[in-house]
Design a protein around this motif. Structure first.
Motif, PDB file in Angstrom:
ATOM      1  N   PHE A 165       0.849  -1.190   0.000  1.00  0.00           N
ATOM      2  CA  PHE A 165       0.000   0.000   0.000  1.00  0.00           C
ATOM      3  C   PHE A 165       0.885   1.240   0.000  1.00  0.00           C
ATOM      4  CE2 PHE A 165      -2.963  -2.982   2.222  1.00  0.00           C
ATOM      5  CZ  PHE A 165      -4.026  -2.888   1.328  1.00  0.00           C
ATOM      6  N   TYR A 175       0.484  -5.430   1.899  1.00  0.00           N
ATOM      7  CA  TYR A 175      -0.788  -6.082   1.617  1.00  0.00           C
ATOM      8  C   TYR A 175      -0.500  -7.576   1.543  1.00  0.00           C
ATOM      9  CZ  TYR A 175      -4.782  -7.988  -0.910  1.00  0.00           C
ATOM     10  OH  TYR A 175      -5.856  -8.762  -1.281  1.00  0.00           O
ATOM     11  N   MET A 182      -2.709   0.316  -3.980  1.00  0.00           N
ATOM     12  CA  MET A 182      -1.923  -0.896  -3.737  1.00  0.00           C
ATOM     13  C   MET A 182      -1.275  -1.311  -5.044  1.00  0.00           C
ATOM     14  SD  MET A 182      -1.154  -4.274  -3.781  1.00  0.00           S
ATOM     15  CE  MET A 182      -2.531  -5.190  -4.485  1.00  0.00           C
TER      16      MET A 182
END
Length: 572
Positions: free
Chosen positions: A241, A295, A268
């Motif tokens: 991210f 992530y 992202m």
């Protein structure tokens, strides 16, 4: 067409011409060939309380920016002064009729051995925007990477005011361990890699890590201006991210192709993905955090959780008057950010998406666990339930040949690969929810160097289906030699009856994040003869075999035929 529509059509041409460019980018309109010298060498760096030698290009970490214009010819002489084999891949460059220079080791070339050189030559055919280059041999791209910036042609009209400045933001991972040794240890163990020791922004870990308060990237900005950020995820294994506290990001390009402006608060990027975004300095004078964090969509995987911080700092800021404004990144498994971007990402205008399909592939992707066959299971079988970790497409784990696959194909050398990669999974079931998971008894894959041969000019559709064999996971799948339209994506198993496709203005990408427990549909025309790698851009997954090679045959005439190999190509 209305004035507003006309302005939108020209939006990207505008934003890629920043008012302040590096000197190397101020090209003469008469210049059509750009020459670069890349010296791969060991460079001593001190980070995270540790001093060590890392592999770099020209002593820079990250490496130098490669600047060009659309349709420029680029020549890069690579000299390998490191102790390791090396190749360089020009990620996102379509390599029209230049497959020999694409770069993945043992796919299109043998590695450049220590003490040797190889000169890459390619043309930015109808390409502009932000791409990247990186090592494509071993796990060396952990430190050997840099940006590619391709500007539009000269004398292009600009109906709107360009951004005040542009800046490159390279997201990465840093490892205290030698990357070649890390790769060896992970693959010989049969288990998963340890977490990175830090995330980085332009090579800087930032103040959240030990000994890194002064190793922090600072972007100095003026109030009331609009900046273009060229954001690249060059990480080895982690999707990340990115956000700037109290500032929105307006996406205007993805993977080197224009998009309709899309304003979001965070993005992202998977490894290999690039996004151009506009940010306006419309907040009070202050210092704002730029944050990079993980992530992670897979289950039971350890990963680095400490966020890397840089500073987005207004002119006139002083610590006495204005406190630092921090941002909170989404939860590590938050898929809403990804869905928001994918739902809104559209090509700038209507595009020519293939409507009729000549070649249709349905490819399952995912993680496998092989049975242990080692005499030393405590050393070599550290995967789940005492197995060996693997990954596959259509349950085939790709085995890298020991010579250049492109050369074997061109020279018609027998025994190096087969042409029997399956068009569809050999077994059909509920791939997401009912996948076999009696590890490692029902999770083994076939190992081989299997390829799929495609006729020149074929209109290709590929359905990429994530599976839950071991764990569902978001996989950034990258295709060499072609970009593609992402015409659809969704959750669960793909079914033609329920799928909704966008055939008007889908985004044009070279790397697609196939959703965890979901699918993505891509379309492209196979108009570039050669041997093209398609793989997960998480390095460990590629090493485990999550890849396939697509061979595009020659067409008719010189402009549809793979040229002869370069005489100075490296020898295995």
């Amino acid at each position: 067409m209305s004035n507003s529509a006309a302005s939108a059509m020209l939006w990207f041409i505008l934003i890629l011409q920043a008012r302040v460019l590096p000197t190397a980018a101020r090209w003469s309109s008469q210049t059509t060939t750009k020459f670069y010298d890349f010296k791969v060498q060991m460079t001593r760096v001190t980070k995270l309380c540790n001093t060590k030698d890392i592999v770099t290009v020209n002593g820079m970490y990250p490496g130098p920016v490669l600047y060009a214009r659309e349709d420029d010819r680029v020549t890069v002489k690579v000299t390998n002064d490191s102790p390791y084999n090396i190749t360089i891949h020009w990620h996102g460059v379509r390599q029209k009729l230049s497959c020999w220079y694409d770069g993945p080791s043992y796919i299109t070339q043998c590695p450049i051995q220590p003490g040797n050189t190889f000169t890459y030559k390619f043309t930015m055919v109808e390409q502009k925007g932000t791409l990247l280059w990186h090592a494509h041999s071993s796990w060396l791209r952990g430190t050997v990477y840099g940006a590619i910036v391709a500007y539009p042609k000269t004398r292009v009209p600009y109906p709107l005011k360009p951004p005040y400045e542009e800046h490159i933001i390279l997201l990465g991972e840093y490892w205290l361990k030698d990357l070649v040794q890390l790769e060896h240890d992970v693959l010989s163990s049969g288990g998963s890699p340890p977490p990175a020791d830090a995330f980085t922004i332009n090579g800087h870990p930032g103040p959240n890590y030990n000994c890194s308060t002064n190793d922090t990237y600072i972007l100095n900005v003026l109030p009331g201006k609009t900046y273009l950020l060229r954001i690249i995820n060059a990480a080895l294994n982690m999707e990340q991210f990115f956000a700037i506290a109290k500032h929105n990001l307006t996406i205007v390009e993805a993977d080197g192709a224009y998009t309709k402006p899309l304003t979001v608060s965070q993005i992202m990027l998977g490894p290999g993905q690039t996004i151009n975004a506009l940010v306006t300095t419309d907040q009070r004078i202050g210092k704002y955090s730029m944050s990079v964090g993980p992530y992670m969509s897979a289950r039971n995987v350890t990963f680095q959780k400490i966020v890397s911080i840089g500073y987005f700092q207004y002119s006139g800021y002083t610590s006495n008057n204005f406190p630092l404004s921090s941002t909170s990144l989404p939860s590590f498994n938050d898929t809403l950010v990804i869905k928001t971007v994918m739902d809104g990402l559209r090509s700038l205008g209507a595009v020519n998406v293939p409507r009729e399909i000549d070649t249709s592939l349905f490819i399952t992707i995912g993680i496998n666990v092989q049975k242990c066959t080692s005499k030393y299971p405590s050393q070599n079988c550290k995967g789940i339930n005492g197995g060996v970790m693997a990954a596959s497409m259509n349950n085939v784990s790709f085995r890298e040949p020991n010579i250049s696959l492109l050369e074997a194909y061109y020279m018609k050398l027998n025994g190096q690969f087969t042409e029997d990669f399956p068009d569809f999974p050999l077994q059909v079931y509920d791939f997401v929810n009912q996948a076999p998971n009696d590890i490692p008894n029902d999770t083994q894959s076939i190992i081989g160097t299997r390829t799929k041969v495609i006729e020149y000019g074929s209109r290709v559709q590929i359905i990429l289906q994530d599976t839950g064999t071991v764990t569902t996971e978001n996989h950034p799948i990258h295709l060499h030699g072609h970009s593609f339209y992402v015409v659809g994506y969704g959750a669960g198993d793909y079914t033609p009856q329920a799928a909704s496709f966008n055939l008007v203005d889908p985004p044009y990408l070279n790397t697609i994040g196939v959703p965890a427990g979901g699918w993505a549909a891509i379309r492209f025309v196979a108009d570039n003869p050669g041997v093209w790698y398609m793989h997960c851009h998480m390095e460990v997954h590629m090493s485990w075999g999550l890849s396939v090679v697509l061979i595009v045959k020659n067409g008719q005439g010189q402009q549809e035929t793979l040229p002869r190999p370069p005489t100075d190509r490296p020898i295995c």
